[in-house]
Design an enzyme around this catalytic site. Structure first.
Site, PDB file in Angstrom:
ATOM      1  CG  ASP A   1      -0.254   0.169   2.518  1.00 46.01           C
ATOM      2  OD1 ASP A   1       0.977   0.331   2.538  1.00 46.01           O
ATOM      3  OD2 ASP A   1      -0.938   0.154   3.555  1.00 46.01           O
TER       4      ASP A   1
ATOM      5  CE1 TYR B   1       9.136   0.726   4.788  1.00 45.50           C
ATOM      6  CE2 TYR B   1       7.498   1.437   3.198  1.00 45.50           C
ATOM      7  CZ  TYR B   1       7.823   0.950   4.447  1.00 45.50           C
ATOM      8  OH  TYR B   1       6.837   0.696   5.361  1.00 45.50           O
TER       9      TYR B   1
HETATM   10  P1  NAD Z   1      -0.739  -7.429  13.689  1.00 46.74           P
HETATM   11  O1  NAD Z   1       0.304  -8.091  14.515  1.00 46.74           O
HETATM   12  O2  NAD Z   1      -1.696  -6.500  14.325  1.00 46.74           O
HETATM   13  O3  NAD Z   1      -1.618  -8.573  12.982  1.00 46.74           O
HETATM   14  C1  NAD Z   1      -1.094  -9.703  12.425  1.00 46.74           C
HETATM   15  C2  NAD Z   1      -1.910 -10.926  12.824  1.00 46.74           C
HETATM   16  O4  NAD Z   1      -1.324 -12.056  12.162  1.00 46.74           O
HETATM   17  C3  NAD Z   1      -1.897 -11.254  14.319  1.00 46.74           C
HETATM   18  O5  NAD Z   1      -3.216 -11.312  14.814  1.00 46.74           O
HETATM   19  C4  NAD Z   1      -1.203 -12.612  14.377  1.00 46.74           C
HETATM   20  O6  NAD Z   1      -1.716 -13.462  15.392  1.00 46.74           O
HETATM   21  C5  NAD Z   1      -1.486 -13.164  13.002  1.00 46.74           C
HETATM   22  N1  NAD Z   1      -0.604 -14.260  12.597  1.00 46.74           N
HETATM   23  C6  NAD Z   1       0.711 -14.415  12.868  1.00 46.74           C
HETATM   24  N2  NAD Z   1       1.154 -15.562  12.338  1.00 46.74           N
HETATM   25  C7  NAD Z   1       0.109 -16.145  11.706  1.00 46.74           C
HETATM   26  C8  NAD Z   1      -0.055 -17.349  10.975  1.00 46.74           C
HETATM   27  N3  NAD Z   1       0.959 -18.181  10.788  1.00 46.74           N
HETATM   28  N4  NAD Z   1      -1.287 -17.642  10.472  1.00 46.74           N
HETATM   29  C9  NAD Z   1      -2.332 -16.812  10.670  1.00 46.74           C
HETATM   30  N5  NAD Z   1      -2.230 -15.644  11.354  1.00 46.74           N
HETATM   31  C10 NAD Z   1      -1.032 -15.318  11.868  1.00 46.74           C
HETATM   32  O7  NAD Z   1       0.022  -6.738  12.491  1.00 46.74           O
HETATM   33  P2  NAD Z   1      -0.386  -5.496  11.580  1.00 46.74           P
HETATM   34  O8  NAD Z   1       0.472  -4.338  11.937  1.00 46.74           O
HETATM   35  O9  NAD Z   1      -1.832  -5.304  11.579  1.00 46.74           O
HETATM   36  O10 NAD Z   1       0.119  -5.983  10.158  1.00 46.74           O
HETATM   37  C11 NAD Z   1      -0.363  -7.156   9.548  1.00 46.74           C
HETATM   38  C12 NAD Z   1       0.490  -7.510   8.368  1.00 46.74           C
HETATM   39  O11 NAD Z   1       0.224  -6.648   7.277  1.00 46.74           O
HETATM   40  C13 NAD Z   1       2.001  -7.401   8.600  1.00 46.74           C
HETATM   41  O12 NAD Z   1       2.667  -8.417   7.892  1.00 46.74           O
HETATM   42  C14 NAD Z   1       2.338  -6.075   8.000  1.00 46.74           C
HETATM   43  O13 NAD Z   1       3.691  -5.976   7.677  1.00 46.74           O
HETATM   44  C15 NAD Z   1       1.458  -6.141   6.792  1.00 46.74           C
HETATM   45  N6  NAD Z   1       1.210  -4.888   6.091  1.00 46.74           N
HETATM   46  C16 NAD Z   1       1.620  -4.865   4.809  1.00 46.74           C
HETATM   47  C17 NAD Z   1       1.399  -3.774   4.053  1.00 46.74           C
HETATM   48  C18 NAD Z   1       1.921  -3.785   2.660  1.00 46.74           C
HETATM   49  O14 NAD Z   1       2.120  -2.731   2.101  1.00 46.74           O
HETATM   50  N7  NAD Z   1       2.186  -4.936   2.059  1.00 46.74           N
HETATM   51  C19 NAD Z   1       0.761  -2.665   4.597  1.00 46.74           C
HETATM   52  C20 NAD Z   1       0.357  -2.701   5.934  1.00 46.74           C
HETATM   53  C21 NAD Z   1       0.576  -3.847   6.676  1.00 46.74           C
HETATM   54  C1  G6P Z   2       3.460   0.957   4.728  1.00 42.49           C
HETATM   55  C2  G6P Z   2       4.096  -0.178   4.002  1.00 42.49           C
HETATM   56  C3  G6P Z   2       3.797  -1.463   4.700  1.00 42.49           C
HETATM   57  C4  G6P Z   2       4.229  -1.413   6.147  1.00 42.49           C
HETATM   58  C5  G6P Z   2       3.597  -0.218   6.832  1.00 42.49           C
HETATM   59  C6  G6P Z   2       4.177  -0.025   8.202  1.00 42.49           C
HETATM   60  O1  G6P Z   2       2.070   0.881   4.653  1.00 42.49           O
HETATM   61  O2  G6P Z   2       3.670  -0.269   2.678  1.00 42.49           O
HETATM   62  O3  G6P Z   2       4.436  -2.508   4.010  1.00 42.49           O
HETATM   63  O4  G6P Z   2       3.820  -2.576   6.811  1.00 42.49           O
HETATM   64  O5  G6P Z   2       3.834   0.955   6.100  1.00 42.49           O
HETATM   65  O6  G6P Z   2       3.432   0.926   8.890  1.00 42.49           O
HETATM   66  P1  G6P Z   2       3.510   1.038  10.470  1.00 42.49           P
HETATM   67  O7  G6P Z   2       2.513   2.086  10.781  1.00 42.49           O
HETATM   68  O8  G6P Z   2       3.141  -0.332  10.976  1.00 42.49           O
HETATM   69  O9  G6P Z   2       4.918   1.405  10.795  1.00 42.49           O
HETATM   70 MN    MN Z   3       4.383  -2.246   1.807  1.00 41.34          MN
END
Ligand code: NAD
Ligand code: G6P
Ligand code: MN
Length: 453
Positions: free
Chosen positions: A169, A276
């Site tokens: 995102d 980044y």
């Molecule tokens: P969070 O810790 O609040 O939530 C993650 C959840 O995943 C937790 O509830 C945890 O129990 C669960 N989990 C862990 N291992 C698991 C497994 N093996 N199977 C099923 N569930 C499992 O984290 P968050 O800050 O809400 O972020 C969630 C994810 O989204 C992270 O990987 C974060 O980096 C990612 N994210 C990616 C983007 C992107 O741009 N690609 C953007 C925002 C967040």
């Molecule tokens: C952006 C990136 C994600 C990352 C997030 C972290 O959205 O694209 O890949 O997980 O920032 O944000 P935070 O608020 O958790 O530092």
């Molecule tokens: Mn990302």
């Protein structure tokens, strides 16, 4: 239509559910399922999800909460994955261990990202295998789980036929900030060209209603010495990590990466860098302004995570919901819109992480790159690009080979290859430091990493 959210206990689940429910007609969604391995966390988030579906939007969408993959994935059309393997406790280590050795401490970049990648590769393969086993044969997995770059390379290597699209995102979050800075209200009219690896790319053009705005944006950034909208800059409270409203990407230590957009563009003015890239181009400065005892993981635990769970507890006590306790917006809209494009074969244009296959002529055929593609029912049709300049290509090749070595090292259980990956990363100043960080990471990740020999 059934959509299963893996990582149902995530801080982003409620926002994603809201985006899905607001698109109920286009998605024809009847059921949303939450799946997580942390029951307590998911049960609490489910309270809020239920409120969104039943009371806020009166959506008529059924909610199922499950901890059993067979039940959660059964006949699913879409799997939206967003798990954080090791949760914030491990994110904190990803960020603090490298800083102790004078290296960038970041969840997806540098050594922290490599460590997070080593934890996530095999759980991600489990998601793919469960989907294959239980979901509809036509299912799509849309994956946000980080580090998306390393995860997508592992998918290519280990499950080349998986029906998965890895996404990020950040580019759209940057476009949100660009729109706010330039007072553009209909951001859907913004079209951009972009290439890179995930969390490692550049906007080469940005147009609004057919008119180039990259020049105006450059002027704005040079004048303000930062890429943040005037409104935020005038209201310092908007930038405080404690502020529950507003743009989550603008708060707390995120400030430095928006400042970094100015610093990078002062030297390399032709393109707008992904935020980044700061960690790779200003690694020394990042370490200098970091507090090794209080990193982004701490900020998130004190704000996004705390606000969410406090808000859920308050709702359970009082029956009153404060909607600012969860984030709804671009992050959920992006993944839900991508699902619409796949389901309805719209051929809409999205940035996705996908195998290069010649799209960038002077990058390897099998590199997982982040580029625009038209999305239809058979997945991404990637849009061909020109050759890229040597500066960017050189940076990308170093990062790409680092990530490929990490994935190979993880699959083969090879200490040597993982050490090569840490040594090759641009955030690491020497081979000796690479080895010291890696050895500490092995200790910290004992529960999660495959054994390295
Ligand atoms: P969070 O810790 O609040 O939530 C993650 C959840 O995943 C937790 O509830 C945890 O129990 C669960 N989990 C862990 N291992 C698991 C497994 N093996 N199977 C099923 N569930 C499992 O984290 P968050 O800050 O809400 O972020 C969630 C994810 O989204 C992270 O990987 C974060 O980096 C990612 N994210 C990616 C983007 C992107 O741009 N690609 C953007 C925002 C967040
Ligand atoms: C952006 C990136 C994600 C990352 C997030 C972290 O959205 O694209 O890949 O997980 O920032 O944000 P935070 O608020 O958790 O530092
Ligand atoms: Mn990302």
């Amino acid at each position: 239509m059934i959509i299963t959210i893996v990582g149902g206990g995530s801080t982003f689940t409620a926002g994603i559910v809201k985006s899905i429910a607001l698109r109920k007609a286009e998605l024809e969604v009847e059921e949303i399922r939450l799946f997580d391995i942390d029951k307590e966390r998911q049960d609490r988030v489910a309270v809020l999800v239920k409120w969104i579906l039943e009371e806020d939007l009166k959506s008529g969408i059924r909610l199922t909460v499950s901890y059993d993959p067979a039940e959660a994935y059964k006949d699913a059309d879409f799997i939206f994955a967003q798990m954080r393997v090791g949760k914030y406790a491990m994110r904190e280590k990803d960020e603090k261990i490298p800083l102790r050795h004078g290296c960038v401490g970041q969840e997806t970049c540098g050594c922290g990202g490599l460590a997070y990648g080593m934890r996530t590769i095999f759980p991600m393969m489990k998601v793919i295998d469960d989907a294959e086993k239980y979901a509809k044969p036509s299912h799509w997995i849309l994956n946000y789980s980080n580090p998306a770059s390393i995860v997508s390379e592992a998918c290519r290597r280990l499950r080349p036929n998986a029906r998965i699209i890895n996404i990020c995102d950040m580019p759209i979050a940057i476009i949100d900030v660009v729109a706010a800075a330039l007072n553009i209200t209909d951001k859907k009219e913004i079209v951009y060209d972009y290439y890179g690896l995930n969390h490692f790319g550049w906007f080469t053009s940005i147009e609004y209603r057919g008119k180039d705005i990259l020049g105006d944006l450059r002027d704005y950034i040079m004048e303000h010495e930062i890429l943040l909208p005037d409104a935020y800059l005038k209201d310092k409270a908007a930038l405080s990590n404690k502020n529950k409203d507003g743009n989550r990407h603008a708060k707390g230590s995120w400030y430095y990466v928006w400042k970094g957009e100015y610093e990078i563009m002062s030297n390399f003015p032709d393109t707008l860098p992904n935020t980044y890239l700061n960690y790779y181009l200003q690694q020394k400065e990042f370490v200098e302004h970091s507090d090794p005892d209080h990193t982004r993981a701490n900020e998130v635990m004190e704000s996004r995570e705390k606000n969410l769970f406090d808000g859920i507890d308050r709702y359970l006590e009082t029956g009153v919901i404060d909607e600012t306790v969860f984030y709804a917006g671009s992050h959920g809209d992006w993944i839900a819109d991508l699902a619409i494009a796949l389901k309805n074969d719209t051929k809409a244009r999205f940035l996705v992480i996908t195998e290069n296959r010649g799209a960038i002529p002077n990058m390897p055929y099998d590199a997982m790159v982040e580029v625009p593609a038209y999305i239809g029912k058979n997945g991404p049709e990637v849009i061909a690009q020109d050759r890229i300049p040597l500066f960017q290509q050189g940076l990308m090749m170093q990062q790409l080979n680092c990530e490929k070595l990490l994935v190979e090292g993880c699959i083969e259980g090879s200490y040597q290859k993982v050490l090569e990956a840490f040594t090759l990363n641009k955030t690491v100043p020497s081979m000796k430091v690479a080895k010291e960080v890696l050895d500490d990471m092995i200790e910290a990740n004992k529960e999660y990493w495959p054994e390295l020999k």
